[in-house]
Design a protein around this motif. Structure first.
Motif, short mmCIF file in Angstrom:
data_model
loop_
_atom_site.label_atom_id
_atom_site.label_comp_id
_atom_site.label_asym_id
_atom_site.label_seq_id
_atom_site.Cartn_x
_atom_site.Cartn_y
_atom_site.Cartn_z
N THR A 137 -55.52 7.30 -32.37
CA THR A 137 -55.95 6.49 -31.22
C THR A 137 -55.48 5.06 -31.45
O THR A 137 -55.61 4.53 -32.55
CB THR A 137 -57.49 6.50 -31.09
N MET A 138 -54.95 4.44 -30.39
CA MET A 138 -54.46 3.06 -30.51
C MET A 138 -55.03 2.21 -29.38
O MET A 138 -54.89 2.54 -28.20
CB MET A 138 -52.93 3.03 -30.45
N LYS A 163 -48.52 9.87 -30.13
CA LYS A 163 -47.60 10.32 -31.19
C LYS A 163 -46.16 10.37 -30.68
O LYS A 163 -45.23 9.83 -31.32
CB LYS A 163 -48.03 11.70 -31.69
N ASN A 164 -45.96 10.98 -29.53
CA ASN A 164 -44.61 11.10 -28.98
C ASN A 164 -44.08 9.76 -28.51
O ASN A 164 -42.88 9.47 -28.65
CB ASN A 164 -44.61 12.10 -27.83
N GLY A 165 -44.97 8.94 -27.96
CA GLY A 165 -44.55 7.62 -27.50
C GLY A 165 -44.07 6.74 -28.64
O GLY A 165 -43.06 6.04 -28.51
N LEU A 166 -44.78 6.78 -29.77
CA LEU A 166 -44.36 5.99 -30.93
C LEU A 166 -43.04 6.49 -31.48
O LEU A 166 -42.17 5.69 -31.86
CB LEU A 166 -45.45 6.04 -32.01
N LYS A 167 -42.88 7.80 -31.53
CA LYS A 167 -41.63 8.36 -32.03
C LYS A 167 -40.45 7.90 -31.16
O LYS A 167 -39.41 7.46 -31.67
CB LYS A 167 -41.72 9.88 -32.05
N GLY A 187 -53.75 10.93 -28.99
CA GLY A 187 -53.22 12.27 -29.00
C GLY A 187 -51.70 12.34 -28.99
O GLY A 187 -51.00 11.47 -29.52
N ASP A 188 -51.19 13.40 -28.37
CA ASP A 188 -49.75 13.63 -28.34
C ASP A 188 -49.01 12.54 -27.58
O ASP A 188 -47.86 12.22 -27.90
CB ASP A 188 -49.44 14.99 -27.72
N LYS A 189 -49.65 11.99 -26.56
CA LYS A 189 -48.99 10.92 -25.80
C LYS A 189 -48.68 9.74 -26.70
O LYS A 189 -47.59 9.15 -26.62
CB LYS A 189 -49.88 10.48 -24.63
N ARG A 193 -58.28 7.47 -38.16
CA ARG A 193 -56.94 7.03 -37.78
C ARG A 193 -56.95 6.20 -36.49
O ARG A 193 -56.14 6.38 -35.59
CB ARG A 193 -55.97 8.22 -37.67
N THR A 194 -57.92 5.30 -36.42
CA THR A 194 -58.02 4.38 -35.29
C THR A 194 -57.23 3.12 -35.59
O THR A 194 -57.39 2.53 -36.65
CB THR A 194 -59.50 4.01 -35.02
#
Length: 286
Positions: free
Chosen positions: A243-244, A258-262, A254-256, A189-190
């Motif tokens: 990872t982006m 995932k939450n940032g995209l949301k 990570g969560d940073k 998932r890169t």
């Protein structure tokens, strides 16, 4: 290569930098990125284990710096099997003409970007009037003219596959540019997001300089279709990347991430879309 096409535009120095300029970061054992002034260049392939691919080509005059990174990572006589582009804006193709002339390797981009890479069409001019800080105001200095690769650029395959990279796929993520794409590898998932979303607030000269990490939409001064840009961020969130690597800013995971995209998807019209600018028809996006 048609160097004269580039002589007065893409070969000029752009006075922008960051504290990470000249540094590299290994994200996976076969995924590495290097920061040229304020933009990231990707290298996909394991050193010492066969072929590799270059992702984007940096700022104007970047060819010699890219070749130096190649020597350090892959060896003195190494060259990529191909060059793949997220899009053709000046800060992602700055070293491309010189590299292709020397390496004689194919370049792949979305079919909608090809006219900007063959001298046929210029991008819309950067919007220095857009809501934003010093970087936006300075964008009138940024070139919008095309480069000319003649017959050395090919459209990415229609099936979403990426030449020379069997386990990667490309995703059309327009808005910042009509043929902008991101590259994604499902097994870990890169994501290489290009400028579809970035991790530095480009409205702030200080944040650009210091590379303060913050998930953001695309650079405002060169984004012409904000509805498409929002739709592209929705596509990226749906991929659920772990990872982006962005076109600008540091890797995020990570969560940073995932939450940032949301939060970016949910609040895109407030946090990403400028209140004014010549490419803003209205704020009624959905």
């Amino acid at each position: 290569m048609d160097k004269q096409t580039n002589e007065n535009n893409l070969l000029r120095f752009i006075p922008m930098t960051s504290i990470t300029s000249g540094t590299g970061h290994e994200v996976r054992n076969d995924v590495y990125y290097y920061t040229d002034q304020i933009v990231n260049i990707g290298f996909i392939g394991t050193p010492g284990r066969g072929e590799w691919v270059l992702v984007d080509a940096g700022m104007p005059n970047a060819a010699s710096e890219i070749k130096s990174v190649v020597v350090d990572r892959f060896g003195r006589e190494s060259k990529p099997a191909a060059i793949i582009l997220t899009h053709g804006h000046f800060d992602h193709v700055g070293g491309l003409v010189d590299l292709v002339e020397e390496w004689e390797v194919p370049v792949y981009a979305h079919e909608s970007e090809v006219p900007y890479l063959t001298g046929e069409k210029s991008y819309p001019e950067p919007d220095s009037t857009v809501e934003g800080g010093l970087v936006a105001k300075a964008s009138s200095l940024f070139p919008n003219e095309p480069i000319n690769l003649h017959g050395n650029v090919e459209p990415l395959p229609d099936d979403g596959s990426v030449p020379e990279l069997d386990d990667w796929k490309w995703i059309h993520t327009p808005g910042h540019a009509p043929g902008h794409v991101s590259f994604f590898r499902e097994k870990d998932r890169t994501l290489i997001s290009g400028d579809a979303c970035i991790t530095v607030k480009q409205d702030s000269f200080y944040n650009v300089l210091m590379q303060s990490p913050e998930l953001n939409g695309p650079p405002r001064y060169l984004t012409t279709d904000w509805q498409a840009a929002w739709d592209s961020v929705k596509k990226i969130e749906a991929l659920n990347p772990s990872t982006m690597i962005p076109g600008h800013g540091a890797v995020m995971d990570g969560d940073k991430l995932k939450n940032g995209l949301k939060q970016l998807v949910e609040n895109f019209d407030q946090v990403a879309v400028p209140d004014y600018g010549k490419y803003i028809d209205n704020k009624d996006l959905h």
